[in-house]
Scaffold this motif. Structure first.
Motif, short mmCIF file in Angstrom:
data_model
loop_
_atom_site.label_atom_id
_atom_site.label_comp_id
_atom_site.label_asym_id
_atom_site.label_seq_id
_atom_site.Cartn_x
_atom_site.Cartn_y
_atom_site.Cartn_z
N TYR A 2 0.86 -1.18 0.00
CA TYR A 2 0.00 0.00 0.00
C TYR A 2 0.90 1.23 0.00
O TYR A 2 1.82 1.35 0.81
N LYS A 3 0.62 2.13 -0.95
CA LYS A 3 1.43 3.34 -1.10
C LYS A 3 0.53 4.57 -1.19
O LYS A 3 -0.56 4.50 -1.72
N ALA A 4 1.03 5.66 -0.66
CA ALA A 4 0.38 6.96 -0.79
C ALA A 4 1.42 7.94 -1.32
O ALA A 4 2.50 8.07 -0.72
N ARG A 5 1.11 8.54 -2.44
CA ARG A 5 2.04 9.48 -3.08
C ARG A 5 3.42 8.84 -3.28
O ARG A 5 4.45 9.43 -2.95
N ASP A 6 3.42 7.61 -3.76
CA ASP A 6 4.65 6.85 -4.05
C ASP A 6 5.50 6.52 -2.83
O ASP A 6 6.66 6.17 -2.95
#
Length: 53
Positions: free
Chosen positions: A36-40
């Motif tokens: 899971y990633k947010a903004r890379d």
């Protein structure tokens, strides 16, 4: 009192994670791995590991 097994806890965590703004789910690490990633930026990594009940 509510009790969860590992699979139930992973489902709840995954559902919450994908509900966050800007979150992407990747499966590029292999079968059973979820990144899971947010903004890379990675913020959660889960894998299915069978074990004893």
């Amino acid at each position: 009192m509510i009790t969860l097994d590992g699979q139930g806890l992973q489902k709840i965590a995954g559902d919450c994670a994908v509900g966050l703004p800007g979150t992407d789910l990747e499966h590029r690490l292999g079968a059973g791995w979820r990144l899971y990633k947010a903004r890379d930026k990675a913020f959660m990594l889960m894998i299915n590991m069978p074990g004893r009940s």
